[in-house]
Design an enzyme around this catalytic site. Structure first.
Site, PDB file in Angstrom:
ATOM      1  N   TYR A  76      -2.697  -6.866   2.197  1.00 26.33           N
ATOM      2  CA  TYR A  76      -4.105  -6.998   1.807  1.00 26.33           C
ATOM      3  C   TYR A  76      -4.523  -8.455   1.642  1.00 26.33           C
ATOM      4  O   TYR A  76      -5.016  -8.862   0.591  1.00 26.33           O
ATOM      5  CB  TYR A  76      -4.395  -6.218   0.517  1.00 26.33           C
ATOM      6  CG  TYR A  76      -3.819  -4.832   0.541  1.00 26.33           C
ATOM      7  CD1 TYR A  76      -4.444  -3.826   1.276  1.00 26.33           C
ATOM      8  CD2 TYR A  76      -2.646  -4.533  -0.134  1.00 26.33           C
ATOM      9  CE1 TYR A  76      -3.898  -2.568   1.346  1.00 26.33           C
ATOM     10  CE2 TYR A  76      -2.093  -3.264  -0.071  1.00 26.33           C
ATOM     11  CZ  TYR A  76      -2.729  -2.289   0.668  1.00 26.33           C
ATOM     12  OH  TYR A  76      -2.180  -1.044   0.731  1.00 26.33           O
ATOM     13  N   TYR A  78      -4.046   7.054  -4.597  1.00 25.77           N
ATOM     14  CA  TYR A  78      -3.522   6.194  -3.538  1.00 25.77           C
ATOM     15  C   TYR A  78      -2.332   6.907  -2.898  1.00 25.77           C
ATOM     16  O   TYR A  78      -1.403   7.316  -3.610  1.00 25.77           O
ATOM     17  CB  TYR A  78      -3.080   4.822  -4.076  1.00 25.77           C
ATOM     18  CG  TYR A  78      -2.482   3.988  -2.971  1.00 25.77           C
ATOM     19  CD1 TYR A  78      -3.297   3.346  -2.046  1.00 25.77           C
ATOM     20  CD2 TYR A  78      -1.095   3.906  -2.798  1.00 25.77           C
ATOM     21  CE1 TYR A  78      -2.750   2.635  -0.985  1.00 25.77           C
ATOM     22  CE2 TYR A  78      -0.542   3.192  -1.735  1.00 25.77           C
ATOM     23  CZ  TYR A  78      -1.374   2.561  -0.842  1.00 25.77           C
ATOM     24  OH  TYR A  78      -0.833   1.870   0.222  1.00 25.77           O
ATOM     25  N   ASP A 105       2.721  13.705  -4.721  1.00 23.34           N
ATOM     26  CA  ASP A 105       3.154  12.399  -4.227  1.00 23.34           C
ATOM     27  C   ASP A 105       3.808  11.655  -5.389  1.00 23.34           C
ATOM     28  O   ASP A 105       3.118  11.083  -6.238  1.00 23.34           O
ATOM     29  CB  ASP A 105       1.933  11.645  -3.678  1.00 23.34           C
ATOM     30  CG  ASP A 105       2.292  10.258  -3.162  1.00 23.34           C
ATOM     31  OD1 ASP A 105       3.429   9.802  -3.408  1.00 23.34           O
ATOM     32  OD2 ASP A 105       1.422   9.623  -2.529  1.00 23.34           O
ATOM     33  N   LYS A 107       9.699   4.530  -2.412  1.00 19.39           N
ATOM     34  CA  LYS A 107       9.833   3.379  -3.308  1.00 19.39           C
ATOM     35  C   LYS A 107      11.220   3.224  -3.961  1.00 19.39           C
ATOM     36  O   LYS A 107      12.093   2.623  -3.363  1.00 19.39           O
ATOM     37  CB  LYS A 107       8.695   3.384  -4.318  1.00 19.39           C
ATOM     38  CG  LYS A 107       7.368   3.049  -3.618  1.00 19.39           C
ATOM     39  CD  LYS A 107       6.272   2.594  -4.534  1.00 19.39           C
ATOM     40  CE  LYS A 107       5.189   1.870  -3.772  1.00 19.39           C
ATOM     41  NZ  LYS A 107       3.942   2.601  -3.597  1.00 19.39           N
TER      42      LYS A 107
END
Ligand SMILES: *Cc1c(COP(=O)(O)O)cnc(C)c1O
Length: 440
Positions: A20, A148, A249, A278
């Site tokens: 980003y 997200y 998620d 992760k």
């Protein structure tokens, strides 16, 4: 090129995208030479205490001897083979472990190469399941705002429609349904208005909804918001009532971060499909997985198109699986629950004073996650070097200064981290108090 790290940073600035960021307005980057335990060592020799676990991943800290050994040993037998038509022990061991530590309903594993891909696969599973059951018109997903789920197109389409990237890609993104996100403050019961909104959207669109997708208890990159297990329980009940699959998620929350191995345990529920990533490899290499129940697997397998249509080149990479196996063993053999509770208590007591500051909107803590939400977005060009100056690595975004340290962080190091957060929040108050003279 010389070996000078200033050249390295200059080359980086001109040629390399970071997450980003813009190449026309690059934000400062700090060159890291090495990382060990909870510390990053910069090229100039400075040491930073890491508050980010490299985005939820490095739960055991860096350069861990057991994880290092696992990947080195695996390297000696094979670093990679294709997963089409072949299998190997690291993958089978890891699948067994994941099935073992997750809910009994979850019996099947798809190895993906990143969290976003694990979400894509979860969505494909849900769509293929419905189509196998003769309901191909069920292609939409229901989720909540502030979520997200990743950066690829399928995942992006279920990220928050306002703070995400929807407006840039609105013509190509699948159109899904977004319910009001639950209020953060009520952690004991659930936000009735949020549940009502969710239920209405579910009922009104039941003929077209394949699944609900949601981050359990903690919404990460979409706003670092927490909600109650009672809300999550209610979501499960509504999915059951209306016969809709539930995708959880847990890419950010999985492997102990919220105080239980998986956040859904706190609501005493199980998902039909679960995404993990992760922390799966303890932050060593990219690996993620999508687990599903036999109901889902049998549903897909019993249809006209029984083949799950996904298969990454580096699927179930042996190095990644080996280090994931080691990471899970280290985690389960460690007193991770005590560590997470200790971090939670310390974050609560040491971040609490920040809520007195005028720049601060709210302080919230859940498990080993501490968040200071400000009224105004941070100036990253100022705040990032300031944290480095204070000897810590904290990476704020938008209005959020937050940490999720490695579970092994000592009380003393955590105090340094929380003091730096407090200091920076005080600095912001001081800056805001100064008469504005054209500055930010
Ligand atoms: C980080 C994250 C993802 C995306 O994972 P990547 O490995 O970055 O693709 C998806 N969902 C959640 C909840 C995440 O935190």
């Amino acid at each position: 090129m010389s070996n000078n790290w200033e050249d390295l940073v200059n080359f980086d600035k001109q040629h390399i995208w970071h997450p980003y960021t813009s190449l026309s307005h690059p934000t400062p980057v700090f060159p890291v030479k090495s990382a060990s335990d909870v510390r990053l060592t910069l090229e100039d020799g400075r040491e930073l205490i890491d508050g980010m676990s490299s985005w939820w991943a490095a739960i055991h800290g860096y350069n861990h001897p057991t994880l290092n050994a696992a990947i080195e040993n695996q390297l000696k037998s094979m670093s990679h083979v294709m997963f089409g038509g072949l299998t190997h022990k690291p993958a089978v061991d890891l699948a067994k472990k994941l099935i073992d530590i997750s809910h009994d309903d979850l019996q099947h594993v798809f190895f993906a190469d990143s969290g976003s891909v694990a979400v894509e696969v979860a969505i494909k599973m849900a769509l293929q399941y419905c189509s196998s059951l003769g309901q191909p018109q069920k292609q939409r997903l229901l989720t909540i705002k502030n979520g997200y789920h990743g950066d690829t197109f399928g995942a992006m389409a279920v990220c928050d429609p306002d703070n995400g990237m929807h407006h840039l890609f609105s013509n190509v993104l699948a159109q899904h349904l977004f319910a009001k996100s639950p209020d953060c403050r009520d952690q004991t019961t659930y936000d009735q208005a949020a549940i009502d909104d969710f239920e209405h959207l579910l009922k009104d669109n039941i003929g077209t909804i394949a699944a609900v997708i949601i981050e359990p208890l903690v919404q990460g990159a979409g706003g670092m918001r927490f909600y109650s297990s009672a809300y999550l329980k209610k979501v499960r009940e509504l999915c059951d009532e209306h016969d809709v699959l539930l995708i959880l998620d847990e890419i950010a929350t999985g492997f102990g971060r919220t105080g239980t191995l998986f956040a859904y345990e706190q609501a005493q529920i199980a998902p039909d499909i679960l995404c993990v990533g992760k922390a799966l490899t303890g932050g060593y290499v990219s690996l993620a997985a999508t687990l599903c129940s036999s109901k889902v697997a049998d549903g897909i397998g019993g249809g006209q198109h029984p083949t799950l249509m996904h298969g990454p080149t580096f699927m179930a990479n042996p190095l990644a699986c080996a280090v994931a196996n080691a990471s899970l063993e280290v985690l389960l053999a460690s007193p991770w629950q005590t560590s997470v509770q200790r971090i939670e208590k310390q974050l609560q007591s040491e971040l609490a004073p920040c809520s007195q500051l005028s720049a601060v909107k709210e302080v919230r803590v859940k498990g080993a996650i501490g968040v200071i939400e400000l009224h105004q977005p941070v100036d990253i060009d100022w705040i990032q070097p300031r944290f480095v100056e204070l000897g810590v690595w904290v990476r704020p975004f938008s209005t959020l200064i937050y940490v999720m340290p490695p579970y092994i962080m000592t009380t003393a190091d955590l105090s340094t981290l929380t003091s730096a957060m407090h200091q920076v929040a005080c600095d912001i108050d001081t800056i805001n108090d100064q008469p504005k003279a054209g500055g930010k």
